[in-house]
Motif scaffolding. Structure first.
Motif, PDB file in Angstrom:
ATOM      1  N   LEU A  22       0.823  -1.208   0.000  1.00  0.00           N
ATOM      2  CA  LEU A  22       0.000   0.000   0.000  1.00  0.00           C
ATOM      3  C   LEU A  22       0.856   1.255   0.000  1.00  0.00           C
ATOM      4  CD1 LEU A  22      -2.853   1.236   0.214  1.00  0.00           C
ATOM      5  CD2 LEU A  22      -2.559   1.152   2.693  1.00  0.00           C
ATOM      6  N   VAL A  23       1.896   1.276   0.830  1.00  0.00           N
ATOM      7  CA  VAL A  23       2.790   2.437   0.881  1.00  0.00           C
ATOM      8  C   VAL A  23       3.488   2.633  -0.467  1.00  0.00           C
ATOM      9  CG1 VAL A  23       4.897   3.337   1.940  1.00  0.00           C
ATOM     10  CG2 VAL A  23       3.113   2.345   3.370  1.00  0.00           C
ATOM     11  N   LEU A  24       3.973   1.555  -1.059  1.00  0.00           N
ATOM     12  CA  LEU A  24       4.624   1.653  -2.365  1.00  0.00           C
ATOM     13  C   LEU A  24       3.645   2.134  -3.435  1.00  0.00           C
ATOM     14  CD1 LEU A  24       6.817  -1.565  -2.471  1.00  0.00           C
ATOM     15  CD2 LEU A  24       7.621   0.784  -2.487  1.00  0.00           C
ATOM     16  N   ALA A  25       2.407   1.649  -3.372  1.00  0.00           N
ATOM     17  CA  ALA A  25       1.410   2.078  -4.354  1.00  0.00           C
ATOM     18  C   ALA A  25       1.126   3.572  -4.239  1.00  0.00           C
ATOM     19  CB  ALA A  25       0.123   1.276  -4.185  1.00  0.00           C
ATOM     20  N   VAL A  26       1.034   4.069  -3.005  1.00  0.00           N
ATOM     21  CA  VAL A  26       0.795   5.498  -2.808  1.00  0.00           C
ATOM     22  C   VAL A  26       1.972   6.318  -3.349  1.00  0.00           C
ATOM     23  CG1 VAL A  26       0.566   7.296  -1.034  1.00  0.00           C
ATOM     24  CG2 VAL A  26      -0.800   5.211  -0.883  1.00  0.00           C
ATOM     25  N   ILE A  29       1.804   6.210  -7.170  1.00  0.00           N
ATOM     26  CA  ILE A  29       0.696   7.028  -7.690  1.00  0.00           C
ATOM     27  C   ILE A  29       1.037   8.504  -7.589  1.00  0.00           C
ATOM     28  CG2 ILE A  29      -1.681   7.730  -7.234  1.00  0.00           C
ATOM     29  CD1 ILE A  29      -2.224   4.744  -6.573  1.00  0.00           C
ATOM     30  N   PHE A  30       1.544   8.936  -6.440  1.00  0.00           N
ATOM     31  CA  PHE A  30       1.953  10.339  -6.312  1.00  0.00           C
ATOM     32  C   PHE A  30       3.090  10.673  -7.275  1.00  0.00           C
ATOM     33  CE2 PHE A  30      -0.012  10.528  -1.958  1.00  0.00           C
ATOM     34  CZ  PHE A  30      -0.957  11.483  -2.311  1.00  0.00           C
ATOM     35  N   GLY A  31       4.007   9.757  -7.456  1.00  0.00           N
ATOM     36  CA  GLY A  31       5.113   9.995  -8.378  1.00  0.00           C
ATOM     37  C   GLY A  31       4.647  10.153  -9.809  1.00  0.00           C
ATOM     38  N   VAL A  32       3.667   9.352 -10.210  1.00  0.00           N
ATOM     39  CA  VAL A  32       3.160   9.446 -11.575  1.00  0.00           C
ATOM     40  C   VAL A  32       2.280  10.683 -11.740  1.00  0.00           C
ATOM     41  CG1 VAL A  32       1.653   8.326 -13.258  1.00  0.00           C
ATOM     42  CG2 VAL A  32       3.356   6.988 -12.029  1.00  0.00           C
ATOM     43  N   ILE A  33       1.443  10.968 -10.737  1.00  0.00           N
ATOM     44  CA  ILE A  33       0.537  12.117 -10.839  1.00  0.00           C
ATOM     45  C   ILE A  33       1.309  13.432 -10.817  1.00  0.00           C
ATOM     46  CG2 ILE A  33      -1.243  13.412  -9.615  1.00  0.00           C
ATOM     47  CD1 ILE A  33      -2.481  10.754  -8.837  1.00  0.00           C
ATOM     48  N   PHE A  34       2.238  13.557  -9.876  1.00  0.00           N
ATOM     49  CA  PHE A  34       2.962  14.813  -9.724  1.00  0.00           C
ATOM     50  C   PHE A  34       4.266  14.860 -10.512  1.00  0.00           C
ATOM     51  CE2 PHE A  34       0.397  14.574  -5.792  1.00  0.00           C
ATOM     52  CZ  PHE A  34      -0.424  15.661  -6.073  1.00  0.00           C
ATOM     53  N   ARG A  35       4.438  13.914 -11.410  1.00  0.00           N
ATOM     54  CA  ARG A  35       5.628  13.874 -12.246  1.00  0.00           C
ATOM     55  C   ARG A  35       5.773  15.139 -13.068  1.00  0.00           C
ATOM     56  NH1 ARG A  35       5.004  13.529 -17.104  1.00  0.00           N
ATOM     57  NH2 ARG A  35       2.995  12.543 -16.904  1.00  0.00           N
ATOM     58  N   THR A  56       9.811  10.109 -20.328  1.00  0.00           N
ATOM     59  CA  THR A  56       9.353   8.752 -20.625  1.00  0.00           C
ATOM     60  C   THR A  56       9.979   7.747 -19.661  1.00  0.00           C
ATOM     61  OG1 THR A  56       9.108   9.342 -22.945  1.00  0.00           O
ATOM     62  CG2 THR A  56       9.211   6.995 -22.418  1.00  0.00           C
ATOM     63  N   LEU A  57      11.245   7.899 -19.380  1.00  0.00           N
ATOM     64  CA  LEU A  57      11.911   7.015 -18.429  1.00  0.00           C
ATOM     65  C   LEU A  57      11.304   7.144 -17.042  1.00  0.00           C
ATOM     66  CD1 LEU A  57      14.188   4.991 -17.990  1.00  0.00           C
ATOM     67  CD2 LEU A  57      15.673   6.920 -17.458  1.00  0.00           C
ATOM     68  N   ASN A  58      10.929   8.349 -16.659  1.00  0.00           N
ATOM     69  CA  ASN A  58      10.278   8.577 -15.371  1.00  0.00           C
ATOM     70  C   ASN A  58       8.958   7.817 -15.293  1.00  0.00           C
ATOM     71  OD1 ASN A  58       9.684   9.610 -12.892  1.00  0.00           O
ATOM     72  ND2 ASN A  58       9.354  11.685 -13.580  1.00  0.00           N
ATOM     73  N   ARG A  59       8.212   7.778 -16.394  1.00  0.00           N
ATOM     74  CA  ARG A  59       6.945   7.041 -16.429  1.00  0.00           C
ATOM     75  C   ARG A  59       7.156   5.540 -16.289  1.00  0.00           C
ATOM     76  NH1 ARG A  59       4.387  10.204 -21.556  1.00  0.00           N
ATOM     77  NH2 ARG A  59       3.958  12.145 -20.469  1.00  0.00           N
ATOM     78  N   ILE A  60       8.285   5.056 -16.737  1.00  0.00           N
ATOM     79  CA  ILE A  60       8.579   3.624 -16.643  1.00  0.00           C
ATOM     80  C   ILE A  60       9.125   3.268 -15.264  1.00  0.00           C
ATOM     81  CG2 ILE A  60      10.064   1.800 -17.559  1.00  0.00           C
ATOM     82  CD1 ILE A  60       9.917   3.286 -20.260  1.00  0.00           C
ATOM     83  N   ILE A  61       9.967   4.124 -14.713  1.00  0.00           N
ATOM     84  CA  ILE A  61      10.673   3.811 -13.474  1.00  0.00           C
ATOM     85  C   ILE A  61       9.735   3.707 -12.280  1.00  0.00           C
ATOM     86  CG2 ILE A  61      12.324   4.761 -11.802  1.00  0.00           C
ATOM     87  CD1 ILE A  61      13.663   3.394 -14.123  1.00  0.00           C
ATOM     88  N   PHE A  62       8.746   4.595 -12.163  1.00  0.00           N
ATOM     89  CA  PHE A  62       7.888   4.565 -10.977  1.00  0.00           C
ATOM     90  C   PHE A  62       7.124   3.253 -10.833  1.00  0.00           C
ATOM     91  CE2 PHE A  62       8.500   9.151 -10.317  1.00  0.00           C
ATOM     92  CZ  PHE A  62       8.640   9.139  -8.948  1.00  0.00           C
ATOM     93  N   PRO A  63       6.444   2.742 -11.863  1.00  0.00           N
ATOM     94  CA  PRO A  63       5.802   1.424 -11.702  1.00  0.00           C
ATOM     95  C   PRO A  63       6.817   0.305 -11.472  1.00  0.00           C
ATOM     96  CG  PRO A  63       4.814   2.601 -13.510  1.00  0.00           C
ATOM     97  CD  PRO A  63       6.015   3.394 -13.090  1.00  0.00           C
ATOM     98  N   TYR A  64       7.994   0.426 -12.085  1.00  0.00           N
ATOM     99  CA  TYR A  64       9.047  -0.571 -11.883  1.00  0.00           C
ATOM    100  C   TYR A  64       9.452  -0.631 -10.404  1.00  0.00           C
ATOM    101  CZ  TYR A  64      13.729  -2.577 -12.054  1.00  0.00           C
ATOM    102  OH  TYR A  64      14.841  -3.329 -11.808  1.00  0.00           O
ATOM    103  N   LEU A  65       9.542   0.526  -9.759  1.00  0.00           N
ATOM    104  CA  LEU A  65       9.897   0.559  -8.344  1.00  0.00           C
ATOM    105  C   LEU A  65       8.862  -0.162  -7.488  1.00  0.00           C
ATOM    106  CD1 LEU A  65      11.240   4.194  -7.924  1.00  0.00           C
ATOM    107  CD2 LEU A  65      12.545   2.068  -7.933  1.00  0.00           C
ATOM    108  N   PHE A  66       7.602  -0.065  -7.863  1.00  0.00           N
ATOM    109  CA  PHE A  66       6.545  -0.765  -7.131  1.00  0.00           C
ATOM    110  C   PHE A  66       6.787  -2.276  -7.171  1.00  0.00           C
ATOM    111  CE2 PHE A  66       2.404  -2.938  -7.310  1.00  0.00           C
ATOM    112  CZ  PHE A  66       1.944  -2.642  -6.042  1.00  0.00           C
TER     113      PHE A  66
END
Length: 93
Positions: A22-26, A29-35, A56-66
């Motif tokens: 849950l913490v990782l998902a939050v 989500i904040f990373g993608v929204i406020f990117r 584009t790399l930022n959009r890929i990295i955040f879900p990868y971190l999850f």
């Protein structure tokens, strides 16, 4: 925790896993929204080549971190129960 039953330990591991998920998902989500806020360059940086690739790399990295975080927690839990070890070599070796 050594004096607890295996059932209680698995329940704790389950709660811990889903809390971290849950913490990782939050965070993701904040990373993608406020990117767009953090990736809006100054007028000087807009002229730098590769800025679109960085976004584009930022959009890929955040879900990868999850998924990387979930895998790390899962591996840690299984290692604590001595369920993981080195894989066996193939039968042909």
């Amino acid at each position: 925790m050594r004096d607890r039953s295996t059932e209680e330990l698995w329940q704790f591991a389950n709660r811990f896993f889903w809390t971290v998920a849950l913490v990782l998902a939050v965070v993701v989500i904040f990373g993608v929204i406020f990117r767009h806020m953090s990736s809006t360059p100054s007028p000087l940086l807009r002229q730098v080549e590769g800025w679109d690739e960085a976004i584009t790399l930022n959009r890929i990295i955040f879900p990868y971190l999850f998924f990387l975080g979930l895998a790390a927690i899962g591996i840690g839990i299984l290692n604590s129960f001595h369920s993981f070890g080195l894989p066996r070599p193939p039968a042909s070796c």
